[in-house]
Motif scaffolding. Structure first.
Motif: not given
Length: 306
Positions: A29-30, A49-52, A69-71, A82-83
């Motif tokens: 989904r992401i 703002d996360v690593s590849e 981090l998902l947020r 929620p999506v």
């Protein structure tokens, strides 16, 4: 007994090659949301703002799905958390998938935009004679390089109506170029300008042919507004022709520093295909010269009474 959540999140605790179905679904989904917005993995990682590496693991269903981090990822994608987290019953078939997609779109909308969606649904279900006003505007959607501008100008000339490029209207609305809007204000601001520009051109043009940006379909409220007020045409072609036409226009950006440009283009097209397919009619320009495509489109419009 419930399983320890850590066994669901850490790739080291699962059998080789085994992945948790939900994490796999979450990663897909992401990846789909990213592709629909035309964002590279590097762009999303920077925006969230996360690593590849973290993002790559997340998209393949092997990463530690930290909620915080998902947020950040959801915020960078400009969708509610929620999506991203929505669990889909993959046994429900196409109808369940379509309903889930609709719910995901609705989850993104504030109250005033939900009212627009309700109006769009009302118009779509109304008798044909009450939809005549929508047929006075023809909107072309599709990925960049499909031939929207060339086809749109020819159609507008044949119909004797104005031809409008929404990209230019967006720049007028913002008082800046598209690249400046993205670099100075970000994607969320661009989407606001896009909506305002669409509202303005609809208000100012009772009759027109409108060429829209390829990513407009990724913004539910804006796309639904377009569908409610315009007769929409998906201008499509092969990925190879998309790329060749963009490069032929002198724009080498799709190729610069990106050895996987064609793979990315295919992914974007695949992610957006269900959205483009909502158009009233489709015209395929693959292997066609502009005049032949225009004749085919005019024939379809006459056949459908548009």
């Amino acid at each position: 007994m419930p399983r320890d959540p850590s066994t669901l999140l850490s790739p080291d605790t699962r059998a080789a090659g085994e992945r948790d179905p939900y994490l796999t679904q979450l990663g897909e989904r992401i990846r789909s949301l990213r592709a629909a917005r035309g964002m590279s993995r590097k762009d999303l990682a920077r925006g969230a703002d996360v690593s590849e590496r973290y993002l790559a693991n997340l998209e393949t269903g092997t990463g530690n799905a930290s909620v915080l981090l998902l947020r950040q990822v959801a915020h960078a994608l400009d969708v509610p958390l929620p999506v991203v987290l929505a669990e889909v019953d993959d046994q429900g078939g196409p109808r369940a998938a379509e309903f889930t997609q609709l719910m995901q779109w609705m989850a993104q909308l504030p109250g005033d935009q939900l009212a627009r969606v309700r109006e769009a649904c009302r118009n779509a279900l109304a008798p044909a004679d009450s939809r005549d006003a929508r047929h006075r505007r023809v909107a072309l959607i599709g990925l960049r390089g499909a031939g929207k501008s060339t086809l749109g100008r020819g159609l507008a000339q044949a119909l004797g109506v104005p031809f409008v490029e929404l990209n230019r209207a967006i720049e007028e609305e913002a008082g800046a170029s598209l690249s400046e809007i993205h670099s100075l204000y970000g994607q969320a601001a661009y989407r606001r300008y896009e909506m305002r520009a669409l509202e303005r051109v609809l208000r100012d043009n009772e009759h027109m042919v409108l060429a829209t940006p390829g990513s407009l379909v990724s913004e539910p409220a804006t796309f639904n507004l377009l569908l409610a007020h315009c007769y929409t045409v998906w201008v499509r072609t092969s990925p190879e022709e998309h790329m060749a036409r963009v490069v032929a226009q002198g724009d080498m950006r799709p190729m610069q520093g990106n050895s996987e440009a064609m793979t990315d283009l295919r992914r974007i097209l695949q992610a957006r295909t269900p959205l483009y397919a909502r158009a009233d009619v489709t015209i395929d320009t693959s292997g066609q010269d502009p005049q032949a495509s225009l004749q085919a489109l005019r024939a379809q419009l006459r056949l459908l009474g548009a």
